[in-house]
Write an enzyme that holds these catalytic residues in place. Sequence first.
Site, PDB file in Angstrom:
ATOM      1  N   ASP A 178      16.786  61.848 104.681  1.00  0.00           N
ATOM      2  CA  ASP A 178      17.801  61.598 104.349  1.00  0.00           C
ATOM      3  C   ASP A 178      19.828  62.659 104.242  1.00  0.00           C
ATOM      4  O   ASP A 178      19.532  62.399 105.677  1.00  0.00           O
ATOM      5  CB  ASP A 178      17.483  61.869 103.042  1.00  0.00           C
ATOM      6  N   HIS A 228      14.449  55.806  97.131  1.00  0.00           N
ATOM      7  CA  HIS A 228      14.170  57.090  95.789  1.00  0.00           C
ATOM      8  C   HIS A 228      13.615  56.338  95.353  1.00  0.00           C
ATOM      9  O   HIS A 228      12.556  57.271  95.363  1.00  0.00           O
ATOM     10  CB  HIS A 228      15.760  57.995  95.542  1.00  0.00           C
TER      11      HIS A 228
END
Length: 458
Positions: free
Chosen positions: A324, A273
């Site tokens: 994800d 991220h």
Amino acid sequence: MQKIWAERALTPDGWQTNVLIDVDQDGRIKQVTPDSPLDGVGDAEKYSCILAAPANAHSHSFQRAMAGLTEQRGASKSDSFWSWRRLMFRFLEEITPEQVQAIAAYVQMEMLEAGYATNVEFHYLHHAQGGQPYGQLGEMAMRITEAAKQTGIGLSLLPVHYQYGGLNKRVPVSGQDRFCNDLDRFRTLASDCAGLVRNGASDWSSGVAPHSMRAVAPSDLKQMATLFPNGPIHMHLAEQIPEVEEVVSELGARPVEWVLDQIGPDARWHFIHLTQMLPHETEQLAKTGATAVLCPITESSLGDGIFDGPRWFDVGGRVAIGSDSNIRISLCEELRTLDYSQRLRDNSRAALATSEFSTGRRLYDAVLQGGAASAGRQTGALKAGFWADMLAFDMKHADLCGLHQDKLIDSFVFTGDNRMITDVWSAGRHMVSSGRHIHKDEITNEYLRAVKGLREEF
């Protein structure tokens, strides 16, 4: 020996024509021969356009079954990652190993159909309800490997170390307790997972994943590279503003600053991220050789923030891409969302292009190389000795017809969807043909049975 011929293919030497790719019985590329006339390649399988296929560098397979279930707002006037996480913990109170396997197989099938050849599974769902370990500690990990055997995807299995409910060592809540181990039990689990990988396909790999600074003791984070000297190390980092504030409060430094000072990351580290970094953090972390593992669709869904792509690339930073939460599995849409987020923030166009390469080509090359590193896998190019991880474009598609070279990739990234991909190979296993996984019906039916009861409960 497989022989695959392409009218055009993107090789380490650039775009080539009339390319013959020889793949050995182990699934590695033996030879790549451009300028091989069609009338001289015999019974080789023939395609219009072939590229290397990247790794999906970050996945939580079980979350696929939550897609569409978390878009309602509760009593609060605001919603966030943290309220979404509470709903995810509720979901975890129900899910079984059998359901996890069916969901993982469906996710891996969708990854292959989207053009990914490898699933890097950030695997943190370890135990039964209430946090009780299964009789076989690696039961849930085994379910991931069984799914990979069914789908034929390349697998990089990353057991996740998760100790606490937060940085102040608070007790995990219901659902979250299914993740947790102390360090000794995690070392046993990691060993079990490595054994599952050794007994799987020859192209599989493994590593470890300390979940995040909020879930793992700082003392354990500091010794991860020493305790686990082989394979990639993945960790969530600098994802949310409240996470940054908690780390500053408890440790006296921002997350990236603390990692740079206390861990000294290198190319083995892959940070997921990185949407909450200051400019100096971005530059310093990129220079360590660590990979930024970006998941733009999920980061958009959860309101994480925007990764500073131009600054990271300007100092030579490496990136990979992942799906994800798996609410939408699409390689081209991940790349498109990454680039569009930069344009929206900076009021610019083509912010990630260079004088040499277009936006799509630069991003595609980057995630091939970064994904290979994140998976610990010899892949990312049509090159002798590398795994035969490949995809074929449908040159009859309206948005590809008549295009050449890098414009093909640009069109895939900015106008395309999964329907542009006709065929996908993972380590030479031809798992997607004419746009469909070869076991699609069986895998889909098992998934539908698995999620029906789960969704009714939710």
